[in-house]
Design a protein around this motif. Structure first.
Motif, PDB file in Angstrom:
ATOM      1  N   ARG A 458      51.246  48.762  42.549  1.00  0.00           N
ATOM      2  CA  ARG A 458      51.412  48.354  41.397  1.00  0.00           C
ATOM      3  C   ARG A 458      50.201  47.241  41.196  1.00  0.00           C
ATOM      4  O   ARG A 458      49.366  47.276  40.251  1.00  0.00           O
ATOM      5  N   VAL A 461      46.666  50.260  41.650  1.00  0.00           N
ATOM      6  CA  VAL A 461      46.678  50.431  40.321  1.00  0.00           C
ATOM      7  C   VAL A 461      45.930  49.102  39.327  1.00  0.00           C
ATOM      8  O   VAL A 461      44.574  49.209  38.999  1.00  0.00           O
ATOM      9  N   GLU A 462      46.723  47.362  39.586  1.00  0.00           N
ATOM     10  CA  GLU A 462      45.749  46.917  38.737  1.00  0.00           C
ATOM     11  C   GLU A 462      44.437  45.836  39.071  1.00  0.00           C
ATOM     12  O   GLU A 462      43.107  46.126  38.732  1.00  0.00           O
ATOM     13  N   MET A 464      41.897  48.647  41.140  1.00  0.00           N
ATOM     14  CA  MET A 464      41.234  49.382  40.052  1.00  0.00           C
ATOM     15  C   MET A 464      40.458  49.199  38.702  1.00  0.00           C
ATOM     16  O   MET A 464      39.815  49.917  38.639  1.00  0.00           O
ATOM     17  N   ARG A 465      42.179  49.169  38.556  1.00  0.00           N
ATOM     18  CA  ARG A 465      41.943  48.768  36.718  1.00  0.00           C
ATOM     19  C   ARG A 465      40.493  47.564  36.260  1.00  0.00           C
ATOM     20  O   ARG A 465      39.914  47.434  35.948  1.00  0.00           O
ATOM     21  N   LEU A 466      40.473  46.669  37.194  1.00  0.00           N
ATOM     22  CA  LEU A 466      39.428  45.470  37.156  1.00  0.00           C
ATOM     23  C   LEU A 466      38.596  46.226  37.775  1.00  0.00           C
ATOM     24  O   LEU A 466      37.151  45.165  37.638  1.00  0.00           O
TER      25      LEU A 466
END
Length: 467
Positions: A458, A461-462, A464-466
């Protein structure tokens, strides 16, 4: 027209009743997945009268809990429930367990088979169990909460299940009634098979097993709980034991037993070999079939001057089977310690899985009995359908990165570890000794590793989003 176009979906043309019967043999996860086959299959699973939900079929407990909640919500409530098989590792949230208990209570009229294997407070379970008067088979294993809590849940002194024929209890403590006796099974007037797994006796030194109808008795014990078992079961035909033999037997029903299966162990810190094992063979005087593991023979051979003893039993033996499977770590260490002085020159390992002279000792009163030596793995053939446990998963995890992106590399390493955890759960689930303390601890560690990997994923993924 090609073969694919000419092919006909004959299975989907079957009546609902037949499809439902077929899907009843699958676990609930697999039966639900059939809904992707076609529109014809979309709702068939909702009418299946059997629910089999095991957490070992899922990558995480969170996904399993969500699945269970969805099943209870979407299943057709007008359909009778014939069997519920619910197994969940780790501590269960009371909300989920109350929902399961309520579902059982509302579908208990024709419920025949119930299995609940959880870690929780039994208060959430007993009311629903007590109300299922149609039950013929009950498997109940309730471990207390707590990472290293290996206590036992108190078994109720009164549990009225008039139709019950098969009972399996795990991790319970039996307590004395007002009259000072412990006789928890006499109320089951139709009981045919009884399995006592990792249970103990409190407030008394005698566990009474009284049943006019009992035919088969199985006991698994890996603790140091010393007590006597008084048998009053005139129909008892077969007895099986797995674990550390510390219980003495007494009662007139011992003479009725014809089949005995013993897989004895011995812990490394046990200072003396359990001579109780020899007393069992002397008590079961009329047995015709004896099945023992190699570990049982090793434990038996440690009794001083055993081969010089003359036994007055085992006159009716027709068959002796010896299962050759690898010795457990605990017994191997015990053999090294006990035989250290004698084996110092010859080596520490036993020279043979079957100690010299031990079979002749067992056959001294039945020399014509058939002897069958069976090679088998540690956990019988339950694992044969599983893929080999690949150690390459670890090397793949540790090898130098081939990914330019560190986040992608982390993702691939997490996936490798998840495969290891999932495969570990599959093997532990099938192990006969799955309720031993070390196995329980290993399950807990595997589950914690799975949760840790989910948390890292998790965060990845967070991140990568940032980026």
């Amino acid at each position: 027209m090609n073969d694919l176009e000419m092919s006909e979906d004959k299975l989907s043309h079957l009546p609902d009743s037949i499809l439902i019967h077929i899907l009843s043999f699958l676990n609930t996860k697999d039966s639900v997945q059939t809904c992707i086959l076609s529109k014809r299959w979309n709702h068939v699973w909702k009418y299946i009268p059997i629910l089999t939900m095991h957490c070992f079929d899922f990558s995480s407990l969170k996904s399993f809990d969500k699945f269970v909640s969805r099943i209870l919500s979407l299943r057709d409530n007008s359909i009778v429930l014939h069997a519920l098989d619910f197994v969940r590792n780790g501590s269960v949230e009371s909300r989920l367990l109350r929902r399961i208990a309520h579902y059982v209570l509302s579908h208990n009229v024709k419920l025949l088979r119930l299995r609940i294997d959880v870690k929780c407070d039994i208060a959430h379970i007993l009311p629903c169990v007590s109300s299922c008067h149609s039950l013929t088979s009950l498997k109940l294993s309730v471990s207390p909460k707590g990472f290293h809590n290996y206590g036992r849940t108190l078994f109720p002194k009164s549990l009225n299940l008039p139709a019950l024929t098969s009972l399996h209890l795990g991790n319970f403590a039996f307590c004395a009634s007002d009259d000072g006796r412990i006789d928890p099974f006499s109320v089951f007037s139709k009981l045919n098979g009884l399995s006592i797994d990792n249970c103990m006796v409190k407030d008394s030194e005698i566990l009474c097993i009284s049943s006019e109808t009992l035919v088969s008795l199985t006991i698994r014990s890996h603790s140091f709980n010393y007590y006597r078992i008084k048998l009053s079961a005139p129909s008892l035909d077969s007895f099986a034991f797995m674990g550390n033999p510390h219980q003495m037997f007494c009662g007139s029903s011992l003479s009725s037993i014809k089949q005995v299966n013993i897989d004895a162990e011995m812990l490394a810190n046990y200072s003396e070999p359990p001579a109780i094992l020899l007393s069992w063979l002397q008590e079961f005087a009329n047995i015709k079939s004896l099945t023992v593991s190699a570990s049982t023979l090793q434990v038996l051979s440690l009794i001083p001057n055993l081969l010089k003893l003359k036994i007055s039993s085992l006159h009716s033996l027709k068959s002796v089977k010896v299962k050759l499977k690898p010795l457990s770590y605990g017994l191997s260490m015990a053999l090294k310690i006990v035989k250290l002085e004698k084996a110092l020159k010859a080596g520490l390992e036993p020279s043979s899985p079957i100690p010299d002279g031990i079979l002749n000792f067992l056959l001294q009163n039945s020399p014509s009995a058939d002897v069958d030596i069976i090679d088998c793995p540690r956990f019988d053939d339950s694992f044969d359908h599983l893929p080999p446990f690949s150690s390459s998963l670890f090397s793949q995890f540790l090898q130098p990165s081939l990914q330019e992106n560190a986040m992608d590399d982390l993702h691939h390493r997490i996936q490798y570890l998840k495969q290891v955890v999932q495969q570990t759960h599959m093997y532990l689930h099938l192990a006969e000794i799955k309720d031993m303390e070390e196995i329980l601890a290993l399950k807990e560690h595997a589950m914690m590793l799975s949760k840790t990997m989910d948390a890292i994923e998790r965060q990845r993924v967070e991140a990568m989003r940032l980026l």
